[in-house]
Design a protein around this motif. Sequence first.
Motif, PDB file in Angstrom:
ATOM      1  N   ALA A  21       0.830  -1.208   0.000  1.00  0.00           N
ATOM      2  CA  ALA A  21       0.000   0.000   0.000  1.00  0.00           C
ATOM      3  C   ALA A  21       0.864   1.257   0.000  1.00  0.00           C
ATOM      4  CB  ALA A  21      -0.930  -0.001   1.210  1.00  0.00           C
ATOM      5  N   LEU A  22       2.011   1.186   0.680  1.00  0.00           N
ATOM      6  CA  LEU A  22       2.921   2.333   0.763  1.00  0.00           C
ATOM      7  C   LEU A  22       3.846   2.453  -0.454  1.00  0.00           C
ATOM      8  CD1 LEU A  22       3.838   1.965   4.523  1.00  0.00           C
ATOM      9  CD2 LEU A  22       2.584   3.889   3.505  1.00  0.00           C
ATOM     10  N   GLY A  23       3.847   1.432  -1.302  1.00  0.00           N
ATOM     11  CA  GLY A  23       4.688   1.469  -2.500  1.00  0.00           C
ATOM     12  C   GLY A  23       6.147   1.122  -2.233  1.00  0.00           C
ATOM     13  N   ILE A  24       6.377   0.342  -1.173  1.00  0.00           N
ATOM     14  CA  ILE A  24       7.737  -0.108  -0.857  1.00  0.00           C
ATOM     15  C   ILE A  24       7.732  -1.627  -0.754  1.00  0.00           C
ATOM     16  CG2 ILE A  24       8.386   2.030   0.338  1.00  0.00           C
ATOM     17  CD1 ILE A  24       7.926   0.587   3.004  1.00  0.00           C
ATOM     18  N   GLY A  25       8.905  -2.218  -0.732  1.00  0.00           N
ATOM     19  CA  GLY A  25       9.012  -3.657  -0.589  1.00  0.00           C
ATOM     20  C   GLY A  25       8.957  -4.080   0.867  1.00  0.00           C
ATOM     21  N   PRO A  26       8.654  -5.348   1.114  1.00  0.00           N
ATOM     22  CA  PRO A  26       8.582  -5.823   2.493  1.00  0.00           C
ATOM     23  C   PRO A  26       9.915  -5.732   3.232  1.00  0.00           C
ATOM     24  CG  PRO A  26       8.129  -7.605   0.935  1.00  0.00           C
ATOM     25  CD  PRO A  26       8.273  -6.354   0.156  1.00  0.00           C
ATOM     26  N   ASP A  27      11.031  -5.943   2.544  1.00  0.00           N
ATOM     27  CA  ASP A  27      12.334  -5.827   3.203  1.00  0.00           C
ATOM     28  C   ASP A  27      12.556  -4.410   3.722  1.00  0.00           C
ATOM     29  OD1 ASP A  27      12.889  -8.502   2.710  1.00  0.00           O
ATOM     30  OD2 ASP A  27      14.120  -8.082   0.940  1.00  0.00           O
ATOM     31  N   LYS A  28      12.206  -3.415   2.911  1.00  0.00           N
ATOM     32  CA  LYS A  28      12.333  -2.015   3.324  1.00  0.00           C
ATOM     33  C   LYS A  28      11.401  -1.730   4.496  1.00  0.00           C
ATOM     34  CE  LYS A  28      13.713   2.253   2.979  1.00  0.00           C
ATOM     35  NZ  LYS A  28      15.078   2.634   3.288  1.00  0.00           N
ATOM     36  N   ALA A  29      10.193  -2.286   4.449  1.00  0.00           N
ATOM     37  CA  ALA A  29       9.237  -2.072   5.538  1.00  0.00           C
ATOM     38  C   ALA A  29       9.791  -2.611   6.850  1.00  0.00           C
ATOM     39  CB  ALA A  29       7.907  -2.738   5.203  1.00  0.00           C
ATOM     40  N   TYR A  30      10.328  -3.830   6.828  1.00  0.00           N
ATOM     41  CA  TYR A  30      10.886  -4.404   8.054  1.00  0.00           C
ATOM     42  C   TYR A  30      12.101  -3.613   8.536  1.00  0.00           C
ATOM     43  CZ  TYR A  30       7.807  -8.446   8.195  1.00  0.00           C
ATOM     44  OH  TYR A  30       6.699  -9.255   8.311  1.00  0.00           O
ATOM     45  N   LEU A  32      12.478  -0.366   8.161  1.00  0.00           N
ATOM     46  CA  LEU A  32      11.917   0.833   8.790  1.00  0.00           C
ATOM     47  C   LEU A  32      11.323   0.516  10.162  1.00  0.00           C
ATOM     48  CD1 LEU A  32      10.210   2.495   5.696  1.00  0.00           C
ATOM     49  CD2 LEU A  32      12.270   3.280   6.892  1.00  0.00           C
ATOM     50  N   ILE A  33      10.676  -0.626  10.286  1.00  0.00           N
ATOM     51  CA  ILE A  33      10.127  -1.037  11.581  1.00  0.00           C
ATOM     52  C   ILE A  33      11.248  -1.207  12.586  1.00  0.00           C
ATOM     53  CG2 ILE A  33       8.991  -2.937  12.807  1.00  0.00           C
ATOM     54  CD1 ILE A  33       7.265  -3.279  10.213  1.00  0.00           C
ATOM     55  N   LYS A  34      12.308  -1.868  12.175  1.00  0.00           N
ATOM     56  CA  LYS A  34      13.449  -2.092  13.068  1.00  0.00           C
ATOM     57  C   LYS A  34      14.046  -0.770  13.533  1.00  0.00           C
ATOM     58  CE  LYS A  34      17.788  -4.623  13.375  1.00  0.00           C
ATOM     59  NZ  LYS A  34      18.732  -5.511  12.686  1.00  0.00           N
ATOM     60  N   ARG A  35      14.091   0.227  12.636  1.00  0.00           N
ATOM     61  CA  ARG A  35      14.640   1.535  12.981  1.00  0.00           C
ATOM     62  C   ARG A  35      13.600   2.453  13.628  1.00  0.00           C
ATOM     63  NH1 ARG A  35      17.110   2.580   7.240  1.00  0.00           N
ATOM     64  NH2 ARG A  35      15.644   4.295   7.387  1.00  0.00           N
ATOM     65  N   GLU A  36      12.398   1.900  13.856  1.00  0.00           N
ATOM     66  CA  GLU A  36      11.278   2.660  14.427  1.00  0.00           C
ATOM     67  C   GLU A  36      10.921   3.879  13.583  1.00  0.00           C
ATOM     68  OE1 GLU A  36      11.927   3.348  18.609  1.00  0.00           O
ATOM     69  OE2 GLU A  36      12.176   1.212  18.998  1.00  0.00           O
ATOM     70  N   GLU A  37      10.988   3.721  12.263  1.00  0.00           N
ATOM     71  CA  GLU A  37      10.672   4.796  11.325  1.00  0.00           C
ATOM     72  C   GLU A  37       9.508   4.440  10.397  1.00  0.00           C
ATOM     73  OE1 GLU A  37      14.294   5.728   9.262  1.00  0.00           O
ATOM     74  OE2 GLU A  37      15.333   6.301  11.102  1.00  0.00           O
ATOM     75  N   PHE A  38       8.852   3.311  10.649  1.00  0.00           N
ATOM     76  CA  PHE A  38       7.727   2.915   9.804  1.00  0.00           C
ATOM     77  C   PHE A  38       6.597   3.917  10.024  1.00  0.00           C
ATOM     78  CE2 PHE A  38       4.179   0.121   8.463  1.00  0.00           C
ATOM     79  CZ  PHE A  38       4.686  -0.274   7.231  1.00  0.00           C
ATOM     80  N   PRO A  39       5.944   4.392   8.970  1.00  0.00           N
ATOM     81  CA  PRO A  39       4.973   5.478   9.115  1.00  0.00           C
ATOM     82  C   PRO A  39       3.625   5.089   9.722  1.00  0.00           C
ATOM     83  CG  PRO A  39       5.104   4.798   6.836  1.00  0.00           C
ATOM     84  CD  PRO A  39       6.188   4.060   7.574  1.00  0.00           C
ATOM     85  N   ALA A  40       3.388   3.814   9.950  1.00  0.00           N
ATOM     86  CA  ALA A  40       2.127   3.364  10.541  1.00  0.00           C
ATOM     87  C   ALA A  40       2.411   2.563  11.808  1.00  0.00           C
ATOM     88  CB  ALA A  40       1.349   2.517   9.535  1.00  0.00           C
ATOM     89  N   ARG A  41       1.405   2.472  12.668  1.00  0.00           N
ATOM     90  CA  ARG A  41       1.554   1.755  13.931  1.00  0.00           C
ATOM     91  C   ARG A  41       1.597   0.242  13.695  1.00  0.00           C
ATOM     92  NH1 ARG A  41      -3.055   1.272  18.150  1.00  0.00           N
ATOM     93  NH2 ARG A  41      -2.909  -0.652  17.479  1.00  0.00           N
ATOM     94  N   THR A  42       2.567  -0.416  14.307  1.00  0.00           N
ATOM     95  CA  THR A  42       2.664  -1.866  14.194  1.00  0.00           C
ATOM     96  C   THR A  42       2.301  -2.511  15.526  1.00  0.00           C
ATOM     97  OG1 THR A  42       5.016  -1.898  14.739  1.00  0.00           O
ATOM     98  CG2 THR A  42       4.453  -1.732  12.408  1.00  0.00           C
ATOM     99  N   ILE A  43       1.832  -3.744  15.433  1.00  0.00           N
ATOM    100  CA  ILE A  43       1.377  -4.496  16.598  1.00  0.00           C
ATOM    101  C   ILE A  43       2.108  -5.829  16.604  1.00  0.00           C
ATOM    102  CG2 ILE A  43      -0.650  -5.519  17.707  1.00  0.00           C
ATOM    103  CD1 ILE A  43      -2.233  -3.536  15.673  1.00  0.00           C
ATOM    104  N   SER A  44       2.769  -6.154  17.708  1.00  0.00           N
ATOM    105  CA  SER A  44       3.449  -7.440  17.841  1.00  0.00           C
ATOM    106  C   SER A  44       2.476  -8.472  18.388  1.00  0.00           C
ATOM    107  CB  SER A  44       4.641  -7.329  18.786  1.00  0.00           C
ATOM    108  OG  SER A  44       5.640  -6.547  18.202  1.00  0.00           O
ATOM    109  N   LEU A  45       2.382  -9.591  17.693  1.00  0.00           N
ATOM    110  CA  LEU A  45       1.558 -10.717  18.131  1.00  0.00           C
ATOM    111  C   LEU A  45       2.456 -11.947  18.147  1.00  0.00           C
ATOM    112  CD1 LEU A  45      -1.549  -9.986  15.883  1.00  0.00           C
ATOM    113  CD2 LEU A  45      -1.353  -9.560  18.320  1.00  0.00           C
ATOM    114  N   GLY A  46       3.157 -12.140  19.247  1.00  0.00           N
ATOM    115  CA  GLY A  46       4.149 -13.213  19.311  1.00  0.00           C
ATOM    116  C   GLY A  46       5.282 -12.893  18.355  1.00  0.00           C
TER     117      GLY A  46
END
Length: 64
Positions: A21-30, A32-46
């Motif tokens: 939806a953001l126009g990026i690849g999943p590797d880039k998304a992960y 950004l999440i790792k760097r706490e720069e992902f533009p949307a809220r993430t939820i950890s489920l295990g």
Amino acid sequence: MSVEEVLALPAAVSVATAAKALGIGPDKAYELIKREEFPARTISLGSTRKVSTASLWEALGLAY
């Protein structure tokens, strides 16, 4: 991904779906999440991570 497709998403989606939806690849998304720069809220489920669709809409400027 069209606006209609994004607005029809369930309450939480996979990181891969959010990345599409953001126009990026999943590797880039992960990265950004790792760097706490992902533009949307993430939820950890295990060991799984989901993305809040409402926050994804907001990041895309589609919030109502």
